[in-house]
Structure formats: C-alpha cells, structure tokens
Design a protein around this motif. Sequence first.
Motif, mmCIF file in Angstrom:
data_model
loop_
_atom_site.group_PDB
_atom_site.id
_atom_site.type_symbol
_atom_site.label_atom_id
_atom_site.label_comp_id
_atom_site.label_asym_id
_atom_site.label_seq_id
_atom_site.Cartn_x
_atom_site.Cartn_y
_atom_site.Cartn_z
ATOM 1 N N VAL A 123 0.890 -1.317 0.174
ATOM 2 C CA VAL A 123 0.024 -0.008 0.032
ATOM 3 C C VAL A 123 0.796 1.240 -0.035
ATOM 4 N N GLY A 124 2.092 1.269 0.625
ATOM 5 C CA GLY A 124 2.774 2.249 0.820
ATOM 6 C C GLY A 124 3.428 2.717 -0.545
ATOM 7 N N SER A 125 3.726 1.665 -1.519
ATOM 8 C CA SER A 125 4.278 1.996 -2.660
ATOM 9 C C SER A 125 3.172 2.375 -3.672
ATOM 10 N N LEU A 126 1.876 1.986 -3.411
ATOM 11 C CA LEU A 126 0.827 2.798 -4.189
ATOM 12 C C LEU A 126 0.642 4.093 -3.763
ATOM 13 N N ILE A 127 0.889 4.217 -2.429
ATOM 14 C CA ILE A 127 0.571 5.804 -2.014
ATOM 15 C C ILE A 127 1.699 6.579 -2.672
ATOM 16 N N GLY A 128 3.057 6.048 -2.793
ATOM 17 C CA GLY A 128 4.103 6.826 -3.662
ATOM 18 C C GLY A 128 3.505 7.008 -4.993
ATOM 19 N N LEU A 129 2.952 6.104 -6.006
ATOM 20 C CA LEU A 129 2.462 6.342 -7.173
ATOM 21 C C LEU A 129 1.382 7.249 -7.367
ATOM 22 N N LEU A 130 0.618 7.368 -6.086
ATOM 23 C CA LEU A 130 -0.637 8.297 -6.154
ATOM 24 C C LEU A 130 -0.015 9.742 -5.757
ATOM 25 N N ILE A 131 0.986 9.608 -4.897
ATOM 26 C CA ILE A 131 1.438 11.252 -4.743
ATOM 27 C C ILE A 131 2.004 11.509 -6.190
ATOM 28 N N MET A 132 2.835 10.887 -6.845
ATOM 29 C CA MET A 132 3.381 11.158 -7.969
ATOM 30 C C MET A 132 2.316 11.710 -9.069
ATOM 31 N N PHE A 133 1.339 10.935 -9.207
ATOM 32 C CA PHE A 133 0.207 11.172 -10.049
ATOM 33 C C PHE A 133 -0.387 12.628 -9.648
ATOM 34 N N LEU A 134 -0.762 12.788 -8.424
ATOM 35 C CA LEU A 134 -1.481 14.011 -8.054
ATOM 36 C C LEU A 134 -0.626 15.050 -8.202
ATOM 37 N N THR A 135 0.843 14.917 -7.813
ATOM 38 C CA THR A 135 1.603 16.030 -8.236
ATOM 39 C C THR A 135 1.846 16.426 -9.725
ATOM 40 N N ALA A 136 1.667 15.260 -10.557
ATOM 41 C CA ALA A 136 1.694 15.689 -12.091
ATOM 42 C C ALA A 136 0.498 16.431 -12.548
ATOM 43 N N LEU A 137 -0.600 16.161 -11.787
ATOM 44 C CA LEU A 137 -1.991 16.616 -11.839
ATOM 45 C C LEU A 137 -2.089 18.104 -11.674
ATOM 46 N N PHE A 138 -1.518 18.237 -10.413
ATOM 47 C CA PHE A 138 -1.755 19.679 -9.536
ATOM 48 C C PHE A 138 -0.541 20.197 -9.514
#
Length: 138
Positions: A123-138
């Motif tokens: 789950v931590g690794s997925l959170i890392g991807l989510l953080i990257m994704f949200l950073t790219a969007l916003f």
Amino acid sequence: MENEAALALSPLLVPLLWSVPLLVVHILLQGVTATKELGTDWNAGPRDDDRKASGILAGRAERASLNFRETYPVFIVLALTLAIMGETAGWAIFGAWLWFVCRIIYIPLYLAGIPYIRSLVWVGSLIGLLIMFLTALF
C-alpha cells in the motif's frame, strides 16, 4: 530546450535508474529459485514441457516479480512525466522514493511469507505512485 535541461538534471531520474537493477533482482530471484527446484537442464532448455516450479520459495519469488511488474510501468511513466514537467523536488521526489523503497522492502517480506506488514508496504508503494500522479495533475 528548457525541458531537455530539466530532464537531464531531474533528481527523479535517480530512483528511475535504480529501478532497473531492482527489476533485475526480481528476475534473478525468480530464475534462481525455479532453477534450484527444476534443475539447470530445465533452465538451459526450451521449456517445452510446460513444467513450472511448485515450491513455496519459487512461487513467492514469481508472485513478487509479477507484483512488481504490475506497477513498474506506471512508475516509469510518472517519473518521466514529472521529470519532463520540471517537477524536481518536494512531493514528486518523495513519491518516487517512497515507491522505490517500499518495492525493495517488499521483496524479503514476500519471500519470508510475512502477511499484513507486506500488504502495508505494498500500500505504501501505491501511495508513492498516487503522490506522483497527484503532483503531475496539480
């Protein structure tokens, strides 16, 4: 030209480059554990007989490798996207390193058969991807 300079200097390329040896570790673990069980003739041969390793460790190594390869393309796309965008600090880097470190920790946890903690690391690794994704969007 500015984006090329940002890409060349992006600290996101560090975890991206280190992810390649991590992939190789997964491949080697899978191959070594299967070869230990099925023998070097099987490994060197064409594997036409459809034999598969059935041991616990070989199975875990294969599943850990498959699990890694499920998120690896997403990590590559996000890291390159953020590097091209010039996101070179803060949350982008944190997310990339979180994914990378969690993927390293995941290997021994999976091979040892440790439940729950392994899932939390995943789950931590997925959170890392989510953080990257949200950073790219916003």
